[in-house]
Each structure stands twice: as C-alpha cells, then as structure tokens.
Design a protein around this motif. Structure first.
Motif, PDB file in Angstrom:
ATOM      1  N   LYS A   1      21.383 -17.235 -76.095  1.00  0.00           N
ATOM      2  CA  LYS A   1      20.670 -16.801 -77.308  1.00  0.00           C
ATOM      3  C   LYS A   1      21.647 -16.609 -78.466  1.00  0.00           C
ATOM      4  O   LYS A   1      21.342 -16.963 -79.613  1.00  0.00           O
ATOM      5  CB  LYS A   1      19.920 -15.504 -77.030  1.00  0.00           C
ATOM      6  CG  LYS A   1      18.657 -15.688 -76.192  1.00  0.00           C
ATOM      7  CD  LYS A   1      17.951 -14.364 -75.953  1.00  0.00           C
ATOM      8  CE  LYS A   1      16.672 -14.556 -75.152  1.00  0.00           C
ATOM      9  NZ  LYS A   1      15.986 -13.269 -74.877  1.00  0.00           N
TER      10      LYS A   1
ATOM     11  N   THR B   1      18.194 -24.636 -75.891  1.00  0.00           N
ATOM     12  CA  THR B   1      16.830 -24.184 -75.607  1.00  0.00           C
ATOM     13  C   THR B   1      16.389 -24.637 -74.216  1.00  0.00           C
ATOM     14  O   THR B   1      15.761 -23.872 -73.471  1.00  0.00           O
ATOM     15  CB  THR B   1      15.854 -24.718 -76.671  1.00  0.00           C
ATOM     16  OG1 THR B   1      16.275 -24.283 -77.963  1.00  0.00           O
ATOM     17  CG2 THR B   1      14.444 -24.204 -76.423  1.00  0.00           C
ATOM     18  N   LYS B   2      16.721 -25.869 -73.883  1.00  0.00           N
ATOM     19  CA  LYS B   2      16.392 -26.391 -72.554  1.00  0.00           C
ATOM     20  C   LYS B   2      17.108 -25.578 -71.475  1.00  0.00           C
ATOM     21  O   LYS B   2      16.510 -25.220 -70.444  1.00  0.00           O
ATOM     22  CB  LYS B   2      16.805 -27.863 -72.461  1.00  0.00           C
ATOM     23  CG  LYS B   2      16.413 -28.535 -71.163  1.00  0.00           C
ATOM     24  CD  LYS B   2      16.800 -30.011 -71.182  1.00  0.00           C
ATOM     25  CE  LYS B   2      16.423 -30.673 -69.859  1.00  0.00           C
ATOM     26  NZ  LYS B   2      16.817 -32.119 -69.831  1.00  0.00           N
TER      27      LYS B   2
ATOM     28  N   HIS C   1      15.399 -22.130 -71.108  1.00  0.00           N
ATOM     29  CA  HIS C   1      14.154 -22.172 -70.328  1.00  0.00           C
ATOM     30  C   HIS C   1      14.439 -22.354 -68.835  1.00  0.00           C
ATOM     31  O   HIS C   1      13.762 -21.764 -67.990  1.00  0.00           O
ATOM     32  CB  HIS C   1      13.246 -23.284 -70.833  1.00  0.00           C
ATOM     33  CG  HIS C   1      12.646 -23.004 -72.172  1.00  0.00           C
ATOM     34  ND1 HIS C   1      12.077 -21.800 -72.501  1.00  0.00           N
ATOM     35  CD2 HIS C   1      12.528 -23.780 -73.287  1.00  0.00           C
ATOM     36  CE1 HIS C   1      11.631 -21.836 -73.742  1.00  0.00           C
ATOM     37  NE2 HIS C   1      11.905 -23.026 -74.244  1.00  0.00           N
ATOM     38  N   THR C   2      15.454 -23.168 -68.540  1.00  0.00           N
ATOM     39  CA  THR C   2      15.830 -23.377 -67.138  1.00  0.00           C
ATOM     40  C   THR C   2      16.267 -22.070 -66.494  1.00  0.00           C
ATOM     41  O   THR C   2      15.842 -21.726 -65.379  1.00  0.00           O
ATOM     42  CB  THR C   2      16.985 -24.404 -67.038  1.00  0.00           C
ATOM     43  OG1 THR C   2      16.550 -25.646 -67.568  1.00  0.00           O
ATOM     44  CG2 THR C   2      17.418 -24.603 -65.588  1.00  0.00           C
TER      45      THR C   2
ATOM     46  N   LEU D   1      15.545 -19.032 -67.571  1.00  0.00           N
ATOM     47  CA  LEU D   1      14.412 -18.097 -67.530  1.00  0.00           C
ATOM     48  C   LEU D   1      13.538 -18.359 -66.302  1.00  0.00           C
ATOM     49  O   LEU D   1      13.056 -17.413 -65.654  1.00  0.00           O
ATOM     50  CB  LEU D   1      13.577 -18.224 -68.808  1.00  0.00           C
ATOM     51  CG  LEU D   1      14.177 -17.612 -70.071  1.00  0.00           C
ATOM     52  CD1 LEU D   1      13.360 -17.985 -71.301  1.00  0.00           C
ATOM     53  CD2 LEU D   1      14.281 -16.091 -69.955  1.00  0.00           C
ATOM     54  N   ASP D   2      13.366 -19.635 -66.001  1.00  0.00           N
ATOM     55  CA  ASP D   2      12.606 -19.980 -64.791  1.00  0.00           C
ATOM     56  C   ASP D   2      13.327 -19.484 -63.535  1.00  0.00           C
ATOM     57  O   ASP D   2      12.700 -18.973 -62.594  1.00  0.00           O
ATOM     58  CB  ASP D   2      12.404 -21.495 -64.705  1.00  0.00           C
ATOM     59  CG  ASP D   2      11.449 -22.015 -65.767  1.00  0.00           C
ATOM     60  OD1 ASP D   2      10.671 -21.203 -66.308  1.00  0.00           O
ATOM     61  OD2 ASP D   2      11.501 -23.221 -66.064  1.00  0.00           O
TER      62      ASP D   2
END
Length: 230
Positions: A18, A154-155, A158-159, A161-162
């Motif tokens: 971030k 960003t990708k 998200h990875t 976060l999953d």
C-alpha cells in the motif's frame, strides 16, 4: 503459532505494498516534471502576449511612418515647386522637412529594433514549444510506467489479501480475535523475542513467560500487550 506468524508477515507485506502504491501515485519526479512544464507553458504564454502587443505596436508605427512619408512628400512638393517665393516661408517649410525626416528616421529605427525583438520572441516561443513537447512525451511515458507499476502492485495486493483470508480461516478463532484486537492498537502486533526482551517495548520477560516461549507458544507481553514468539 506458525499460521499467526505467517498472517502477521502477510499484513506487514500488505502495508508495504500500500505504501508503494501511495508513493508511486505521488511520485516526486512526476510532480517535478509537471511543475517544470507549467513553468515553461507560463513563459510561452508571456512571450506570446508580448509578441502580440509588439505586433500591434509595429502596425501603429508603420501607419505613423506612412503618414510621415505622405506629409514629407507634400512638404517636398511645396518646397521644390518653385511657386513659393517668400524666403521666410521657404525656411519654415525646410525646417518642417528636416523635422519630418528626423521623425521618419526615428520611426524606422524603432521599427528595426522591434523587428529584432519579434525575431527573438519567436525563437523563445519556439524553444518553449519544443521543450513543452519533450516534457509532455516524458510525462506520458512516465505515466504509462506508473500505471503499469500500480497494476502490478494492485494485483500483488489482491493476491496477498486472498492469502490472508485463507490463513485466517485456518487460525483458531480465539487467537485470531486476540491478534486483531492487538493489531488495532499496534502496527506491529506480533513481535519476536530476542535475548528474553520484547521486540515491541524492549522490556525483559519473566521466567514463566520465557518457558512458554521455549515451548513454541505465542504469548502476550505483560507490559505492552503485544503477542510474542521466539
């Protein structure tokens, strides 16, 4: 225990990603380039305005010069027509001719100087345009790279976060609640113990705490409340 440690590392990685996104969105080099572009565009506008005013002045001078030439022509006709015999009147006309000629020469000189300034301003304007085009291309290319980098981050975000969601589903609910509660208070909710000292508040641990750590347990610091591991 390992799952909590892995989860904490993932959260720390999320914070790092971030921060990377925020930094690239506010990339200092981009701000510097845009400020430089704005400065050059302002200079171009200033030179263009000066050029417009100067052209108006040149038109006015040319009209004035034309008037002087017409007036001088008329004076010359009177002076050399042979019709005027009065010596005093002839002298007055001659003086008028000299003044008109001098005024005409001054206007011509001013026109020459203004034309030189016009040429100089045109060169400056062209340099500004060229530099603006170069900077715009650099900014465009940099924007493209920034966009690609943000997409990459960003990708990755998200990875992770999953992966965090997957890890959370594998952790004991009680331990998870405890971890989440401490994380709301401290950025580093989970710290490593080194030389029997809490990595969060640097306070030495009691022996009963140390023995639990030796058994690969995650415990709370009695001083700061952080979770600790060895």
């Amino acid at each position: 225990m390992n799952k909590i440690i892995e989860l904490d590392k993932k959260y720390n990685l999320i914070d790092k990603i971030k921060n990377q996104i925020t930094y690239i969105q506010e990339y200092p080099k981009m701000s510097e380039l845009k400020m430089k572009l704005c400065k050059i565009e302002k200079a171009e506008k200033m030179y263009t305005k000066q050029l417009q005013l100067l052209k108006q002045s040149i038109i006015s001078l040319e009209n004035n010069l034309k008037d002087k030439e017409n007036e001088l022509k008329k004076v010359d006709e009177d002076l050399y027509s042979g019709l005027i015999k009065d010596i005093k009147l002839l002298e007055n006309i001659k003086n008028k001719e000299m003044n008109l000629q001098k005024s005409k020469e001054q206007i011509e000189q001013e026109l020459i100087e203004n034309m030189d300034i016009v040429e100089d301003l045109n060169i400056k304007i062209q340099k500004c345009k060229t530099k603006c085009n170069e900077l715009k291309q650099i900014i465009k290319n940099l924007n493209q790279k920034i966009s690609e980098k943000i997409d990459e981050y960003t990708k990755n975000l998200h990875t992770n976060l999953d992966q965090i969601e997957s890890l959370r589903s594998e952790i004991n609910n009680e331990n998870l609640i405890k971890y989440d509660t401490i994380r709301k208070k401290y950025k580093n909710a989970l710290v490593k113990v080194d030389n029997n000292i809490c990595g969060g508040c640097n306070v030495e641990l009691f022996m009963n705490k140390i023995s639990k750590l030796d058994n690969n347990q995650i415990i709370e610091c009695e001083n700061c409340g952080r979770l600790m591991y060895k």
